[in-house]
Design a protein around this motif. Sequence first.
Motif, PDB file in Angstrom:
ATOM      1  N   ALA A  40     -46.171  11.098 -38.387  1.00  0.00           N
ATOM      2  CA  ALA A  40     -45.346  11.573 -39.499  1.00  0.00           C
ATOM      3  C   ALA A  40     -44.142  10.668 -39.723  1.00  0.00           C
ATOM      4  O   ALA A  40     -43.688  10.489 -40.856  1.00  0.00           O
ATOM      5  CB  ALA A  40     -44.887  13.004 -39.231  1.00  0.00           C
ATOM      6  N   ASN A  41     -43.618  10.075 -38.661  1.00  0.00           N
ATOM      7  CA  ASN A  41     -42.417   9.254 -38.780  1.00  0.00           C
ATOM      8  C   ASN A  41     -42.711   7.781 -39.015  1.00  0.00           C
ATOM      9  O   ASN A  41     -41.793   7.019 -39.297  1.00  0.00           O
ATOM     10  CB  ASN A  41     -41.552   9.407 -37.531  1.00  0.00           C
ATOM     11  CG  ASN A  41     -40.919  10.776 -37.457  1.00  0.00           C
ATOM     12  OD1 ASN A  41     -40.545  11.336 -38.470  1.00  0.00           O
ATOM     13  ND2 ASN A  41     -40.813  11.313 -36.259  1.00  0.00           N
ATOM     14  N   LEU A  45     -40.597   4.105 -41.211  1.00  0.00           N
ATOM     15  CA  LEU A  45     -40.267   2.796 -40.666  1.00  0.00           C
ATOM     16  C   LEU A  45     -40.789   1.649 -41.513  1.00  0.00           C
ATOM     17  O   LEU A  45     -40.504   0.496 -41.232  1.00  0.00           O
ATOM     18  CB  LEU A  45     -40.817   2.678 -39.239  1.00  0.00           C
ATOM     19  CG  LEU A  45     -40.230   3.650 -38.228  1.00  0.00           C
ATOM     20  CD1 LEU A  45     -40.925   3.482 -36.875  1.00  0.00           C
ATOM     21  CD2 LEU A  45     -38.744   3.463 -38.076  1.00  0.00           C
ATOM     22  N   ALA A  46     -41.557   1.950 -42.530  1.00  0.00           N
ATOM     23  CA  ALA A  46     -42.086   0.907 -43.401  1.00  0.00           C
ATOM     24  C   ALA A  46     -40.936   0.258 -44.164  1.00  0.00           C
ATOM     25  O   ALA A  46     -40.021   0.942 -44.635  1.00  0.00           O
ATOM     26  CB  ALA A  46     -43.095   1.503 -44.373  1.00  0.00           C
ATOM     27  N   LEU A  50     -37.634   1.992 -46.171  1.00  0.00           N
ATOM     28  CA  LEU A  50     -36.241   1.740 -45.783  1.00  0.00           C
ATOM     29  C   LEU A  50     -35.437   1.234 -46.974  1.00  0.00           C
ATOM     30  O   LEU A  50     -34.306   1.672 -47.206  1.00  0.00           O
ATOM     31  CB  LEU A  50     -36.184   0.725 -44.639  1.00  0.00           C
ATOM     32  CG  LEU A  50     -36.668   1.209 -43.277  1.00  0.00           C
ATOM     33  CD1 LEU A  50     -36.701   0.059 -42.294  1.00  0.00           C
ATOM     34  CD2 LEU A  50     -35.794   2.324 -42.762  1.00  0.00           C
ATOM     35  N   MET A  51     -36.026   0.305 -47.724  1.00  0.00           N
ATOM     36  CA  MET A  51     -35.313  -0.236 -48.883  1.00  0.00           C
ATOM     37  C   MET A  51     -35.091   0.838 -49.954  1.00  0.00           C
ATOM     38  O   MET A  51     -34.035   0.891 -50.575  1.00  0.00           O
ATOM     39  CB  MET A  51     -36.071  -1.428 -49.477  1.00  0.00           C
ATOM     40  CG  MET A  51     -36.057  -2.655 -48.576  1.00  0.00           C
ATOM     41  SD  MET A  51     -34.391  -3.171 -48.101  1.00  0.00           S
ATOM     42  CE  MET A  51     -33.779  -3.799 -49.633  1.00  0.00           C
TER      43      MET A  51
END
Length: 79
Positions: A40-41, A45-46, A50-51
Amino acid sequence: MKMTVEVDCTPEEARRFMGLPDVSALNEALVAEMQTRMAANMSALAPEELMKNWMAFGAGAQEQFRKLMETGLAAAAKG
Protein backbone atom coordinates in the motif's frame (compact mmCIF):
# COMPACT_ATOMS: atom_id res chain seq x y z
CA MET A 1 35.71 -36.94 30.15
CA LYS A 2 34.15 -35.34 27.11
CA MET A 3 30.88 -36.42 25.53
CA THR A 4 29.28 -35.26 22.33
CA VAL A 5 25.58 -35.72 21.71
CA GLU A 6 24.24 -35.15 18.23
CA VAL A 7 20.49 -34.72 17.84
CA ASP A 8 18.94 -35.05 14.41
CA CYS A 9 15.49 -33.47 14.42
CA THR A 10 13.43 -30.93 12.58
CA PRO A 11 12.84 -27.45 14.02
CA GLU A 12 9.25 -28.49 14.72
CA GLU A 13 10.41 -31.52 16.71
CA ALA A 14 12.94 -29.43 18.65
CA ARG A 15 10.27 -26.83 19.47
CA ARG A 16 7.93 -29.48 20.79
CA PHE A 17 10.69 -31.19 22.79
CA MET A 18 11.63 -27.91 24.49
CA GLY A 19 7.99 -27.02 25.15
CA LEU A 20 8.03 -23.82 23.12
CA PRO A 21 4.74 -22.50 21.75
CA ASP A 22 3.88 -22.83 18.08
CA VAL A 23 3.89 -19.28 16.73
CA SER A 24 3.87 -20.14 13.04
CA ALA A 25 0.27 -18.92 12.58
CA LEU A 26 1.12 -15.62 14.29
CA ASN A 27 4.25 -15.27 12.18
CA GLU A 28 2.29 -15.88 8.97
CA ALA A 29 -0.31 -13.29 9.98
CA LEU A 30 2.38 -10.70 10.78
CA VAL A 31 4.21 -11.31 7.51
CA ALA A 32 0.95 -11.02 5.54
CA GLU A 33 0.10 -7.74 7.30
CA MET A 34 3.58 -6.35 6.64
CA GLN A 35 3.31 -7.29 2.97
CA THR A 36 -0.08 -5.59 2.72
CA ARG A 37 1.19 -2.39 4.34
CA MET A 38 4.34 -2.31 2.24
CA ALA A 39 2.39 -2.81 -0.97
CA ALA A 40 0.00 0.00 0.00
CA ASN A 41 2.87 2.39 0.74
CA MET A 42 5.01 1.57 -2.30
CA SER A 43 3.02 3.89 -4.54
CA ALA A 44 3.83 6.81 -2.23
CA LEU A 45 7.54 6.24 -2.90
CA ALA A 46 7.22 6.56 -6.67
CA PRO A 47 8.99 9.70 -7.95
CA GLU A 48 5.86 10.85 -9.79
CA GLU A 49 3.79 10.68 -6.60
CA LEU A 50 6.43 12.52 -4.58
CA MET A 51 6.54 15.30 -7.16
CA LYS A 52 2.72 15.55 -7.20
CA ASN A 53 2.70 15.93 -3.42
CA TRP A 54 5.43 18.55 -3.45
CA MET A 55 3.88 20.51 -6.32
CA ALA A 56 0.52 20.58 -4.54
CA PHE A 57 2.00 22.85 -1.87
CA GLY A 58 3.18 25.41 -4.39
CA ALA A 59 6.36 27.43 -4.49
CA GLY A 60 6.73 27.46 -0.71
CA ALA A 61 7.25 23.71 -0.60
CA GLN A 62 9.71 23.87 -3.48
CA GLU A 63 11.72 26.51 -1.67
CA GLN A 64 11.74 24.47 1.54
CA PHE A 65 12.86 21.39 -0.39
CA ARG A 66 15.66 23.38 -2.04
CA LYS A 67 16.81 24.63 1.38
CA LEU A 68 16.67 21.08 2.75
CA MET A 69 18.86 19.84 -0.09
CA GLU A 70 21.33 22.72 0.35
CA THR A 71 21.59 22.01 4.07
CA GLY A 72 22.17 18.31 3.41
CA LEU A 73 24.84 19.02 0.81
CA ALA A 74 26.57 21.49 3.11
CA ALA A 75 26.58 18.95 5.94
CA ALA A 76 27.89 16.23 3.62
CA ALA A 77 30.69 18.52 2.40
CA LYS A 78 31.82 19.23 5.97
CA GLY A 79 31.81 15.65 7.23
